[in-house]
Design a protein around this motif. Structure first.
Motif, PDB file in Angstrom:
ATOM      1  N   LEU B 103       1.000  -1.195   0.078  1.00  0.00           N
ATOM      2  CA  LEU B 103       0.028   0.122  -0.028  1.00  0.00           C
ATOM      3  C   LEU B 103       0.838   1.184   0.041  1.00  0.00           C
ATOM      4  N   ALA B 104       0.360   2.233  -0.325  1.00  0.00           N
ATOM      5  CA  ALA B 104       1.126   3.431  -0.416  1.00  0.00           C
ATOM      6  C   ALA B 104       0.133   4.622   0.185  1.00  0.00           C
ATOM      7  N   CYS B 105       0.589   5.468   0.934  1.00  0.00           N
ATOM      8  CA  CYS B 105      -0.194   6.777   1.455  1.00  0.00           C
ATOM      9  C   CYS B 105       0.359   8.033   0.534  1.00  0.00           C
ATOM     10  N   ILE B 106      -0.347   8.601  -0.021  1.00  0.00           N
ATOM     11  CA  ILE B 106       0.125   9.735  -1.026  1.00  0.00           C
ATOM     12  C   ILE B 106      -0.578  10.975  -0.768  1.00  0.00           C
ATOM     13  N   THR B 107       0.163  12.006  -1.036  1.00  0.00           N
ATOM     14  CA  THR B 107      -0.695  13.283  -1.103  1.00  0.00           C
ATOM     15  C   THR B 107      -1.510  13.477  -2.354  1.00  0.00           C
ATOM     16  N   VAL B 108      -3.003  13.852  -2.174  1.00  0.00           N
ATOM     17  CA  VAL B 108      -3.669  14.038  -3.194  1.00  0.00           C
ATOM     18  C   VAL B 108      -3.082  15.348  -4.328  1.00  0.00           C
ATOM     19  N   PRO B 109      -2.984  15.275  -5.276  1.00  0.00           N
ATOM     20  CA  PRO B 109      -1.949  16.495  -5.952  1.00  0.00           C
ATOM     21  C   PRO B 109      -3.332  17.589  -5.817  1.00  0.00           C
ATOM     22  N   ALA B 110      -2.367  18.767  -5.585  1.00  0.00           N
ATOM     23  CA  ALA B 110      -3.242  19.986  -5.502  1.00  0.00           C
ATOM     24  C   ALA B 110      -3.506  20.389  -6.755  1.00  0.00           C
ATOM     25  N   VAL B 111      -4.571  20.971  -7.229  1.00  0.00           N
ATOM     26  CA  VAL B 111      -5.051  21.340  -8.442  1.00  0.00           C
ATOM     27  C   VAL B 111      -5.005  22.898  -8.512  1.00  0.00           C
ATOM     28  N   THR B 112      -4.493  23.679  -9.707  1.00  0.00           N
ATOM     29  CA  THR B 112      -4.873  25.059  -9.741  1.00  0.00           C
ATOM     30  C   THR B 112      -6.263  25.342  -9.562  1.00  0.00           C
ATOM     31  N   ASP B 113      -6.939  26.536  -9.232  1.00  0.00           N
ATOM     32  CA  ASP B 113      -7.881  27.244  -8.923  1.00  0.00           C
ATOM     33  C   ASP B 113      -8.696  26.901 -10.501  1.00  0.00           C
ATOM     34  N   PRO B 114      -9.779  26.194 -10.660  1.00  0.00           N
ATOM     35  CA  PRO B 114     -10.429  26.014 -11.850  1.00  0.00           C
ATOM     36  C   PRO B 114     -10.842  27.386 -12.555  1.00  0.00           C
ATOM     37  N   SER B 115     -11.031  28.246 -11.794  1.00  0.00           N
ATOM     38  CA  SER B 115     -11.401  29.533 -12.277  1.00  0.00           C
ATOM     39  C   SER B 115     -10.151  30.241 -13.224  1.00  0.00           C
ATOM     40  N   THR B 116      -8.920  30.173 -12.745  1.00  0.00           N
ATOM     41  CA  THR B 116      -7.972  30.615 -13.235  1.00  0.00           C
ATOM     42  C   THR B 116      -7.622  29.696 -14.800  1.00  0.00           C
ATOM     43  N   ILE B 117      -7.658  28.236 -14.316  1.00  0.00           N
ATOM     44  CA  ILE B 117      -7.596  27.524 -15.550  1.00  0.00           C
ATOM     45  C   ILE B 117      -8.479  27.772 -16.795  1.00  0.00           C
ATOM     46  N   ALA B 118      -9.834  27.814 -16.233  1.00  0.00           N
ATOM     47  CA  ALA B 118     -10.997  27.834 -17.245  1.00  0.00           C
ATOM     48  C   ALA B 118     -10.637  29.072 -18.166  1.00  0.00           C
ATOM     49  N   ALA B 119     -10.179  30.262 -17.634  1.00  0.00           N
ATOM     50  CA  ALA B 119      -9.882  31.671 -18.305  1.00  0.00           C
ATOM     51  C   ALA B 119      -8.920  31.319 -19.366  1.00  0.00           C
ATOM     52  N   SER B 120      -8.046  30.269 -19.043  1.00  0.00           N
ATOM     53  CA  SER B 120      -6.777  30.363 -19.931  1.00  0.00           C
ATOM     54  C   SER B 120      -7.381  29.301 -20.873  1.00  0.00           C
ATOM     55  N   LYS B 121      -6.326  28.682 -21.719  1.00  0.00           N
ATOM     56  CA  LYS B 121      -6.908  27.775 -23.077  1.00  0.00           C
ATOM     57  C   LYS B 121      -6.741  26.413 -22.364  1.00  0.00           C
ATOM     58  N   LEU B 122      -8.004  26.013 -22.084  1.00  0.00           N
ATOM     59  CA  LEU B 122      -8.344  24.480 -21.815  1.00  0.00           C
ATOM     60  C   LEU B 122      -8.404  23.933 -23.022  1.00  0.00           C
ATOM     61  N   SER B 123      -7.934  22.540 -23.269  1.00  0.00           N
ATOM     62  CA  SER B 123      -8.275  21.696 -24.403  1.00  0.00           C
ATOM     63  C   SER B 123      -9.406  21.035 -24.044  1.00  0.00           C
ATOM     64  N   ASN B 124      -9.786  19.778 -24.553  1.00  0.00           N
ATOM     65  CA  ASN B 124     -11.142  19.303 -24.694  1.00  0.00           C
ATOM     66  C   ASN B 124     -10.941  18.720 -23.133  1.00  0.00           C
ATOM     67  N   CYS B 125     -12.240  18.943 -22.391  1.00  0.00           N
ATOM     68  CA  CYS B 125     -12.390  18.469 -21.171  1.00  0.00           C
ATOM     69  C   CYS B 125     -13.649  17.898 -20.888  1.00  0.00           C
ATOM     70  N   ILE B 126     -13.860  17.343 -19.607  1.00  0.00           N
ATOM     71  CA  ILE B 126     -15.315  16.825 -19.249  1.00  0.00           C
ATOM     72  C   ILE B 126     -15.964  17.516 -17.826  1.00  0.00           C
ATOM     73  N   LEU B 127     -17.115  17.740 -17.701  1.00  0.00           N
ATOM     74  CA  LEU B 127     -17.678  18.209 -16.673  1.00  0.00           C
ATOM     75  C   LEU B 127     -18.638  17.205 -16.215  1.00  0.00           C
ATOM     76  N   LEU B 128     -18.474  16.686 -14.846  1.00  0.00           N
ATOM     77  CA  LEU B 128     -19.184  15.667 -14.417  1.00  0.00           C
ATOM     78  C   LEU B 128     -20.115  16.273 -13.200  1.00  0.00           C
ATOM     79  N   GLU B 129     -21.426  16.075 -13.402  1.00  0.00           N
ATOM     80  CA  GLU B 129     -22.455  16.629 -12.509  1.00  0.00           C
ATOM     81  C   GLU B 129     -23.101  15.390 -11.627  1.00  0.00           C
ATOM     82  N   SER B 130     -22.749  15.436 -10.239  1.00  0.00           N
ATOM     83  CA  SER B 130     -23.584  14.416  -9.472  1.00  0.00           C
ATOM     84  C   SER B 130     -23.365  12.923  -9.723  1.00  0.00           C
TER      85      SER B 130
END
Lengths: 273, 273
Positions: B103-130
């Protein structure tokens, strides 16, 4: 309506065992449908399916209007036993976390001997070799029904198509396609009149370069190890799903979805149309 | 190497809780990878992922050559604790039926604030609701990575992307794409520069009549109820997967597979090519 209040009642014990044992399901040619949606799908499927052997309702379920209307339908069948059980008894039998309050014990539809079907004109079908996960198998059956696949052939070592988990994942699709269990897939392949495409990670031809407008049998293999050598050789061609990403493979049920819906697309818009 | 022989050891208790509690995973920004394959995927992913916090090996696992070589890799990390535990202790921590012994205990990668990413050029992505089922979510992540989707955005009420079940179903795909949890999907949609296609059973346009060669964000909804009204309205178009069969719908993960691989096909062969 018969009433059962004891969890030790022989019929309760039988139903609990039927939920758990693939062997008993096979011996008795029966299985349990758990929940309103599955039973409604079964009842509305019509041809090939007989009346349920029994309907089991919990005390709580008796207050549900959908279950009351379902019960009215089942009262038309003279040979369907209706049992009313206490909520405790129901919980013992049910395999779902939040039971809806109704179960049906049904006869697993007897299918024609695959060798005779294969000899006649089968339309598009899928052959499944050693699919182990009941959830995957159920999802595949659901996808196949949505893609209008007429026949699904399962090798002997596939998960049980009629287990509670498989039935739950397929959401009633079992009654919209024909499922052939315990098949010799090599024999089916030998007699199939159309083209046979085996899916493999290192397949010869890209899915999208394969003409799927002709009668096609897709062959899908085990989640971990893929198809056996014998099965790969029995196919006319091995095909692969092109993956631009860095992962090794898709989930088995996802592969089936991609292949069958490429076939749906080609049937509507033509090959390279 | 530290040795733990007691199932009551505080670190054992912590790991057991980490397996079960999404809240603790969030608070501690960590999760557990169970098994050789997942840990190998993590270690080979490189950028964005730090050294594991700890590695836990069972007595049985110490005899496995793959685990020995994995251990050699981890010994290079000065801040990774290595624990050797008894098989009984290991079984208590592991969430799989047949543990591989590591087993390994790992740090969940911290992701950049989505609002800053969304403003920049995102390529193809998916949005999952519920999306509720961790198995479905994991399968979707696996499919997205195979289709080379760069970013996956999850609404607040999605299943935990870093739960043991989700990780198992995704088979290491977590480390090949960027997962943004707890997102305000409406905000992401507002800032996305490409076209937004929401999938719905009664969608406006057939998937195969949609040009997917331009930057696209696909939006997928809950397994039972589909997308919310707000999310449907936030999309440029609603699309549907044509189903020639008699079933009502596909499994959520199968729908994702069909949509993303139609995009893969069009990227290679063009729209209506």
């Amino acid at each position: 309506m018969l009433r059962i209040a004891s969890r030790e009642h022989p019929y309760v014990k039988y139903l609990v065992k039927l939920q758990k044992s693939a062997q008993l399901r096979k011996q008795s040619a029966s299985t349990i449908l758990d929940g309103i949606h599955l039973i409604q799908s079964y009842l509305s499927a019509g041809t090939g399916f007989s009346a349920p052997r029994s309907i089991i309702i919990s005390e709580a379920g008796q207050k549900n209007s959908e279950i009351i209307s379902l019960l009215d339908t089942c009262r038309q069948f003279p040979d369907t036993c209706i049992y009313r059980v206490t909520d405790q008894v129901f919980e013992k039998i049910s395999s779902v976390k939040t039971p809806t309050g109704v179960l049906a014990c049904i006869t697993v539809p007897a299918v024609t001997d695959p060798s005779t079907i294969a000899a006649s004109k089968l339309s598009n079908c899928i052959l499944l070799e050693s699919i182990q996960d009941p959830g995957n198998l159920g999802t595949i059956i659901r996808t196949a029904a949505a893609a209008d696949i007429s026949d699904i052939f399962l090798s002997r070592d596939c998960a049980d198509a009629w287990s509670p988990k498989t039935l739950r994942a397929a959401m009633g699709a079992h009654f919209l396609t024909t499922i052939h269990s315990d098949c010799n897939l090599l024999e089916i392949a030998k007699h199939f009149h159309g083209q046979i495409f085996a899916t493999a990670l290192n397949g010869y031809q890209a899915l999208y370069q394969s003409d799927l407008t002709k009668p096609t049998a897709f062959v899908f293999g085990n989640e971990g190890t893929g198809l056996s050598e014998l099965m790969l050789r029995a196919a006319d061609k091995t095909i692969f799903v092109p993956m631009p990403g860095k992962t090794e493979s898709l989930n088995a049920a996802s592969t089936v979805a991609v292949c069958l819906f490429e076939m749906v697309r080609q049937q509507k818009y033509g090959f390279k149309a």
